[in-house]
Design an enzyme around this catalytic site. Structure first.
Site, PDB file in Angstrom:
ATOM      1  N   LEU A  10       0.822  -1.216   0.000  1.00  0.00           N
ATOM      2  CA  LEU A  10       0.000   0.000   0.000  1.00  0.00           C
ATOM      3  C   LEU A  10       0.852   1.261   0.000  1.00  0.00           C
ATOM      4  O   LEU A  10       0.403   2.316  -0.454  1.00  0.00           O
ATOM      5  CB  LEU A  10      -0.926   0.011   1.223  1.00  0.00           C
ATOM      6  N   GLY A  11       2.048   1.182   0.527  1.00  0.00           N
ATOM      7  CA  GLY A  11       2.915   2.351   0.601  1.00  0.00           C
ATOM      8  C   GLY A  11       4.278   1.979   1.143  1.00  0.00           C
ATOM      9  O   GLY A  11       4.487   0.870   1.640  1.00  0.00           O
ATOM     10  N   LYS A  12       5.208   2.912   1.035  1.00  0.00           N
ATOM     11  CA  LYS A  12       6.570   2.654   1.478  1.00  0.00           C
ATOM     12  C   LYS A  12       7.101   3.854   2.227  1.00  0.00           C
ATOM     13  O   LYS A  12       6.917   5.002   1.807  1.00  0.00           O
ATOM     14  CB  LYS A  12       7.464   2.332   0.280  1.00  0.00           C
ATOM     15  N   VAL A  17       7.688  -1.073   4.685  1.00  0.00           N
ATOM     16  CA  VAL A  17       6.581  -1.091   3.728  1.00  0.00           C
ATOM     17  C   VAL A  17       5.278  -1.359   4.471  1.00  0.00           C
ATOM     18  O   VAL A  17       5.238  -2.145   5.419  1.00  0.00           O
ATOM     19  CB  VAL A  17       6.812  -2.187   2.661  1.00  0.00           C
ATOM     20  N   ASP A 135       1.198  14.558  15.245  1.00  0.00           N
ATOM     21  CA  ASP A 135       1.427  14.526  13.791  1.00  0.00           C
ATOM     22  C   ASP A 135       0.104  14.397  13.047  1.00  0.00           C
ATOM     23  O   ASP A 135      -0.043  13.579  12.139  1.00  0.00           O
ATOM     24  CB  ASP A 135       2.359  13.368  13.435  1.00  0.00           C
TER      25      ASP A 135
END
Length: 418
Positions: A10-12, A17, A135
């Site tokens: 899904l993302g890195k 990952v 955040d």
């Protein structure tokens, strides 16, 4: 790890990952964050441990759910298994609106704000210590299949156990509060500032403070001036944004104070009513589905009942045929037995008659022979009697009269005397 199947990335990030996975035991789709801690500094490792510890404590409908963690020591990797949010994140939604040059509906913005405040209320009011997210940004707010907000990525979160303030410079600069960007003490009101910047970006499709370098950005944040939101949005939304983007942290409301603001309070009640009515609507739909299922089951039962009745009739007919056949065979056997018995009786009767006839013939013959013998014997006897009588007379004539002898002679029975 064998209990999970990787479906795709899904993302890195800088340390690993994020992948979509499926739990084999029940087929549930989840997400794991793969983090390589081999080259991490101690401070980064501490943040990682801190994130896991915080995630384990949080269970809320507007916070990404934590499920498990797996430590693979040979490869120096940590896998954090969490809830999968199929709707993507808020940054993707903002980017889509920006590309399509369309503004978000105000109700979507209000709903997002209320759900974020609900999540912050959970982490800011914990008895075991206030949790600061530190955040909050569009990329850390995820959407489920129903477009509900889920606050996630607590990698920079901090628990205030000993102090009411934090000092560390962390977060994304565009959404950092003035006190945080200057390295001053900050508390949960710093998260409120970040929420204000996020809501502003949802309305305008751009952050309230933009700059080409860090110094310029810091200056703009410190001043706290931003362009007004588009006129299509209400004064209430503009007012709430201004309350949250307040450079003075003492004048900036915390989450509980924001929820007490009249219009937000009204929105909260309205949302609760909507949720309640949606629940009723869902219950009604569920009842309709159940009624349909019950109706289908009832119809199937009726069909099965008809089949059973037909089958029962067929079985009864077969039983009747079998019974009739059995009765016929039984009656036939009885008739045969009766015939055999009658024949046997006739044979016995004929045999008896034959024997009787033979006996009768023998009897007749015997009687005939006996009669002849009797006749002969009678004649002989009579002759003997006559002779005896004559003899007695002669004796009487010869002897002198004796009464006793005469009496004796006459009292003695005579054989076959008639």
């Amino acid at each position: 790890m064998d209990q999970y199947e990787i479906l795709g990335a899904l993302g890195k990030g800088s340390f690993g990952v994020v992948s979509k996975i499926k739990r084999k035991e029940d087929g549930r789709v989840l997400v794991w964050k793969e983090i390589c801690y081999e080259n991490m500094q101690e401070k980064e490792k501490q943040l990682l441990v801190n994130e896991v510890n915080i995630l384990q404590k949080l269970k809320h409908q507007n916070i990404v759910r934590y499920y498990d963690r797996i430590i693979d020591k040979p490869s120096s990797r940590l896998y954090i298994i969490m809830e999968h949010c199929s709707g993507g994140d808020l940054s993707q939604l903002i980017k889509k609106c920006r590309n399509e040059r369309t503004y978000m509906d105000e109700e979507v913005i209000w709903r997002t704000l209320l759900q974020i405040l609900s999540a912050l209320q959970e982490i800011h009011n914990r008895k075991d210590g206030v949790i600061l997210h530190r955040d909050i940004k569009p990329g850390n707010l995820f959407l489920d299949e129903n477009k509900n907000i889920k606050l996630g990525d607590f990698g920079l979160a901090k628990i205030l156990n000993e102090s009411l303030y934090a000092h560390t410079f962390v977060g994304t600069p565009y959404y950092m509060s003035p006190e945080q960007i200057h390295g001053l003490k900050y508390n949960e009101r710093s998260d409120v500032w970040s929420v204000g910047c996020l809501i502003y970006e949802m309305a305008t499709l751009s952050p309230p403070f933009e700059a080409t370098n860090q110094a310029q950005l810091t200056s703009k944040i410190q001043v706290g001036r931003y362009n007004p939101i588009p006129s299509q949005y209400s004064e209430h939304l503009s007012k709430v944004i201004s309350l949250m983007i307040n450079v003075d942290p003492k004048s900036r409301p915390n989450v509980n104070e924001l929820l007490g603001y009249s219009f937000i309070s009204f929105k909260v009640k309205e949302r609760k009513l909507n949720i309640y009515y949606q629940g009723l609507k869902q219950m009604d739909e569920d009842l309709k589905i159940k009624e349909k299922k019950l109706s289908d089951i009832e119809r199937d039962l009726q069909v099965k009942e008809q089949h059973l009745l037909l089958r029962e009739q067929q079985i009864n007919q077969r039983e009747k045929l079998l019974l009739d056949k059995e009765n016929f065979e039984t009656q036939s056997r009885i008739n045969i037995m009766n015939q055999q018995l009658q024949q046997q009786q006739q044979n016995q009767l004929q045999h008896q008659i034959s024997n009787l006839s033979l006996n009768c013939n023998n009897s007749v013959n015997s009687c005939s022979s006996s009669s002849n013998n009797n006749t002969t014997n009678s004649i002989n006897t009579q002759q003997q009697i006559h002779i005896q009588h004559n003899t007695q007379q002669q004796q009487q004539q010869q002897q002198t009269f004796q009464p006793y002898q005469i009496k004796r002679t006459f009292t003695t029975p005579l054989p076959n005397f008639k």
